[in-house]
Enzyme design. Structure first.
Site, short mmCIF file in Angstrom:
data_model
loop_
_atom_site.label_atom_id
_atom_site.label_comp_id
_atom_site.label_asym_id
_atom_site.label_seq_id
_atom_site.Cartn_x
_atom_site.Cartn_y
_atom_site.Cartn_z
N CYS A 71 -5.24 0.97 0.78
CA CYS A 71 -6.04 1.83 1.65
C CYS A 71 -7.02 2.65 0.81
O CYS A 71 -6.76 2.93 -0.35
CB CYS A 71 -5.15 2.80 2.43
SG CYS A 71 -3.94 2.04 3.52
N ASP A 72 -8.11 3.04 1.45
CA ASP A 72 -9.03 3.97 0.81
C ASP A 72 -9.73 4.77 1.90
O ASP A 72 -10.09 4.22 2.94
CB ASP A 72 -10.07 3.24 -0.03
CG ASP A 72 -10.89 4.21 -0.87
OD1 ASP A 72 -10.39 4.63 -1.93
OD2 ASP A 72 -12.01 4.57 -0.45
N SER A 73 -9.89 6.06 1.67
CA SER A 73 -10.50 6.94 2.67
C SER A 73 -11.70 7.69 2.10
O SER A 73 -11.70 8.07 0.93
CB SER A 73 -9.49 7.97 3.18
OG SER A 73 -8.40 7.34 3.84
#
Length: 201
Positions: A71-73
């Site tokens: 994941c990456d935000s």
């Protein structure tokens, strides 16, 4: 087949634990700047998705039989700027002064790789976008928040599930995505890999 979270984020781990999954945590150490630099004019959604995939790929390379989730935000501010982790108090202060009282878009990229017998046999990826309506902390409140260190190492310089929640007036979309991993999107991606989420609770 074990479920591997390719992230050091305690918030993502807590979301999964509270939703019935106890993942194996492995941190990728991906050079995010290098991944971003290799992309040609990506949209913000494409950027976070590519970073999520890069993290998952590093971990998947050392797995035998697993589902690896990366994941990456990032926060897309009202003026169109994409922001990751501020890193310093000065950066976090400047960001909060700019985004207070505005609405931003928290983008979280997701990638799931299926590894069987040491080989990646399938993969899916997508991103989730959630609108975040920021409150306006007083100077004293902002300085107290910055002094905790919490906003320095999180996308957009805020959390929804921690101290930053005091300064978020509301969201439009998936709250788990703002925390770091969208449960609805993860479930849909798993279905595309022929995995029923209730089978891995």
């Amino acid at each position: 087949m074990r479920f591997v979270l390719a992230s050091a984020s305690p918030a993502r781990l807590n979301v999964l634990r509270n939703a019935g999954i106890e993942p194996v945590v492995r941190v990728s150490g991906v050079d995010e700047d290098a991944v971003a630099a290799a992309l040609t004019d990506p949209t913000p959604g494409e950027l976070v998705t590519a970073l999520a995939r890069a993290k998952a790929e590093v971990i998947a390379a050392d797995e035998e039989d697993a589902l690896v989730v990366g994941c990456d935000s990032m926060l897309l501010t009202a003026d169109g700027e994409v922001q990751g982790k501020p890193g310093t108090v000065e950066n976090a202060r400047a960001r909060w002064r700019k985004m207070a009282g505005t609405t931003g878009t928290l983008l979280t990229g997701h990638a799931i790789l299926k590894v069987e017998n040491g080989e990646i046999t399938d993969s899916v990826a997508d991103h989730e976008a959630t609108q975040v309506r920021f409150g306006t902390p007083t100077e004293d409140e902002l300085e107290a928040y910055l002094a905790t260190g919490e906003p320095l190492q999180v996308a957009g310089a805020f959390t929804l599930d921690g101290l930053g929640g005091w300064f978020v007036d509301g969201i439009d979309g998936d709250p788990s995505s703002v925390i770091g991993i969208s449960l609805p999107l993860t479930r849909r991606l798993l279905r595309r890999l022929d995995v029923v989420v209730s089978d891995i609770w």
